[in-house]
Design an enzyme around this catalytic site. Structure first.
Site, short mmCIF file in Angstrom:
data_model
loop_
_atom_site.label_atom_id
_atom_site.label_comp_id
_atom_site.label_asym_id
_atom_site.label_seq_id
_atom_site.Cartn_x
_atom_site.Cartn_y
_atom_site.Cartn_z
N LYS A 133 -0.67 13.03 2.10
CA LYS A 133 -0.06 11.80 1.59
C LYS A 133 -0.92 11.23 0.47
O LYS A 133 -2.07 11.65 0.29
CB LYS A 133 0.09 10.79 2.74
CG LYS A 133 -1.25 10.38 3.36
CD LYS A 133 -1.08 9.61 4.66
CE LYS A 133 -2.42 9.25 5.26
NZ LYS A 133 -2.29 8.71 6.63
N ARG A 143 0.19 -0.69 15.81
CA ARG A 143 0.64 -0.71 14.43
C ARG A 143 2.07 -0.17 14.35
O ARG A 143 2.93 -0.74 13.70
CB ARG A 143 -0.32 0.11 13.56
CG ARG A 143 0.01 0.09 12.08
CD ARG A 143 -0.96 0.93 11.27
NE ARG A 143 -0.92 2.35 11.59
CZ ARG A 143 -1.63 3.28 10.97
NH1 ARG A 143 -2.44 2.95 9.99
NH2 ARG A 143 -1.53 4.55 11.33
N TYR A 173 -20.10 -8.87 -17.67
CA TYR A 173 -19.33 -10.08 -17.36
C TYR A 173 -20.04 -10.92 -16.32
O TYR A 173 -20.55 -10.40 -15.32
CB TYR A 173 -17.95 -9.71 -16.81
CG TYR A 173 -16.98 -9.23 -17.86
CD1 TYR A 173 -16.63 -10.03 -18.93
CD2 TYR A 173 -16.41 -7.97 -17.75
CE1 TYR A 173 -15.73 -9.57 -19.89
CE2 TYR A 173 -15.51 -7.50 -18.69
CZ TYR A 173 -15.17 -8.33 -19.76
OH TYR A 173 -14.28 -7.89 -20.70
N MET A 179 -13.09 -3.19 -16.76
CA MET A 179 -11.87 -2.41 -16.61
C MET A 179 -12.08 -0.94 -16.99
O MET A 179 -11.60 -0.04 -16.32
CB MET A 179 -10.75 -3.01 -17.47
CG MET A 179 -9.40 -2.35 -17.23
SD MET A 179 -8.08 -3.00 -18.25
CE MET A 179 -7.79 -4.60 -17.51
C1 LIG Z 1 -3.18 9.52 7.40
C2 LIG Z 1 -2.92 9.89 8.83
C3 LIG Z 1 -3.63 10.92 9.45
C4 LIG Z 1 -4.79 11.64 8.79
O1 LIG Z 1 -5.97 10.95 9.09
P1 LIG Z 1 -7.41 11.54 8.67
O2 LIG Z 1 -8.35 10.56 9.23
O3 LIG Z 1 -7.42 11.59 7.18
O4 LIG Z 1 -7.51 12.89 9.27
C5 LIG Z 1 -3.26 11.28 10.72
N1 LIG Z 1 -2.26 10.66 11.37
C6 LIG Z 1 -1.58 9.64 10.82
C7 LIG Z 1 -0.49 8.98 11.59
C8 LIG Z 1 -1.89 9.21 9.54
O5 LIG Z 1 -1.21 8.19 8.99
#
Ligand SMILES: *Cc1c(COP(=O)(O)O)cnc(C)c1O
Length: 367
Positions: free
Chosen positions: A40, A136, A264, A312
């Site tokens: 992802k 969650r 800055y 930036m």
């Molecule tokens: C992103 C995610 C993972 C991967 O987690 P890592 O700590 O990067 O291995 C696993 N399960 C879910 C539900 C996630 O959202």
């Protein structure tokens, strides 16, 4: 992938061999378990398609957050199953999932209702998310049996994989690890004990606090490990390799007199005659704007401290301690010489955030 013409020397070098190496480590860590490669957020900033290609031989399937990320992989020609970790946001996605073999997580009743009302060319493999304590996403334990039974009864559903997610898998001594494991084991036993399950992220996979057994039904969902990061401070793994090397050139050098300030807000002030190097990377590139003075940067074989507020497009570092430094020298913001976790610790963040926030204006160079 980066096919265009890029003059800009600031870049993120992505090592395909490091990705492969880390995926093989994950493969060995997973033992008999199956492996979902989590790619992802554009492969945690490394480029999802390149990562998918590099880890192809080591993982059994891929996982992304939502359907658009999955379709990008289908367009690039990948045919493995892809799990949608956030599930579907509307019923319009369901026929697309069926057509492209995308496997949505189901985490609330409305999604089950939508599946029950959908006309699909093929039944879906779905992942039933249970909330064992992270609070969650997912069905409360008391609702899981009914949800599981309803899904299994639908002609639109081919299979149900029970899943959960740990809130503290990176903390070996956290009480919630035990509690979540117990709750999940009960749910597995009360639904269909032989079906596929999935509880482990990277930390759970490598942690001694979480027992996955050697269960061929378990799907480990591993992300951060692929990119060369151990997200725990206690669990051991085989040596990992940093998959990203973020670099920027020295673009200016100056001598600053004692008492003069840099950048800055004049946050950093020279206590001695100092030499300041300006590097061509800033918060628009994903370098964290809140990095304090002293945050390490790797330059010419040693660490030098950030000196002044991140701009930036630029940062300034104190190179008074360096023997040799010239315009054009390449600094490493993180990579094989400076672990991204070291920088993350210095700026009060985590490796995940630093990696996935490297912005599109930083060209990726694949090696
Ligand atoms: C992103 C995610 C993972 C991967 O987690 P890592 O700590 O990067 O291995 C696993 N399960 C879910 C539900 C996630 O959202």
């Amino acid at each position: 992938m980066n096919n265009g013409l890029h003059f800009r020397p600031t870049r993120a070098e992505i090592s395909m061999t490091a990705l492969q190496h880390n995926a093989e480590v994950a493969r060995r860590e997973a033992g008999d378990c199956k492996l979902l490669g989590v790619i992802k957020a554009d492969g945690y900033g490394h480029g999802a398609i390149a990562v998918a290609r590099a880890i192809n031989g080591a993982v059994d399937a891929y996982a992304v957050a939502f359907i658009d990320e999955a379709l990008q992989l289908r367009e690039a020609g990948f045919t493995q199953p892809i799990v949608l970790l956030e599930g579907c946001f509307s019923e319009a996605e369901l026929p697309v999932c069926a057509h492209y073999n995308l496997q949505p997580v189901v985490h609330h009743q409305g999604q089950i209702d939508a599946i029950a009302g959908a006309r699909l060319v093929k039944p879906l493999a779905v992942w039933l998310k249970t909330d064992t304590g992270m609070h969650r996403l997912g069905f409360a334990p008391a609702a899981v049996e009914a949800a599981s039974r309803e899904l299994a009864s639908l002609k639109q559903v081919a299979s149900v994989t029970l899943m959960t997610h740990f809130a503290n898998a990176d903390r070996v001594d956290h009480d919630l690890n035990t509690l979540q494991q117990e709750r999940f084991a009960e749910l597995c036993a009360s639904t269909s004990p032989t079906a596929a399950i999935s509880s482990a992220n990277t930390a759970a996979l490598i942690s001694s606090a979480i027992d996955l057994g050697t269960d061929a039904n378990q799907w480990c969902r591993t992300g951060i490990l692929l990119y060369g990061v151990n997200p725990t401070t206690t669990a051991q793994t085989e040596q990992l390799q940093a998959a990203m090397r973020l670099t920027a050139p020295v673009m200016a050098l100056r001598e600053v007199a004692p008492g003069e300030a840099v950048g800055y807000g004049s946050r950093w002030r020279a206590e001695r005659a100092s030499r300041i190097a300006t590097l061509a990377i800033g918060y628009a590139d994903g370098y964290p704007r809140h990095a304090p003075d002293g945050t390490p940067v790797w330059l010419n074989g040693q660490q030098v401290p950030l000196a002044g507020t991140v701009s930036m497009d630029m940062i300034t570092v104190d190179v008074t301690g360096l023997n040799e430094v010239a315009i054009g020298d390449e600094a490493e913001l993180w990579g094989p010489n400076l672990p991204v976790t070291t920088v993350a610790d210095a700026v009060g963040s985590i490796s995940y955030e630093l990696l996935c926030r490297v912005s599109p204006r930083v060209p990726r160079h694949y090696k």
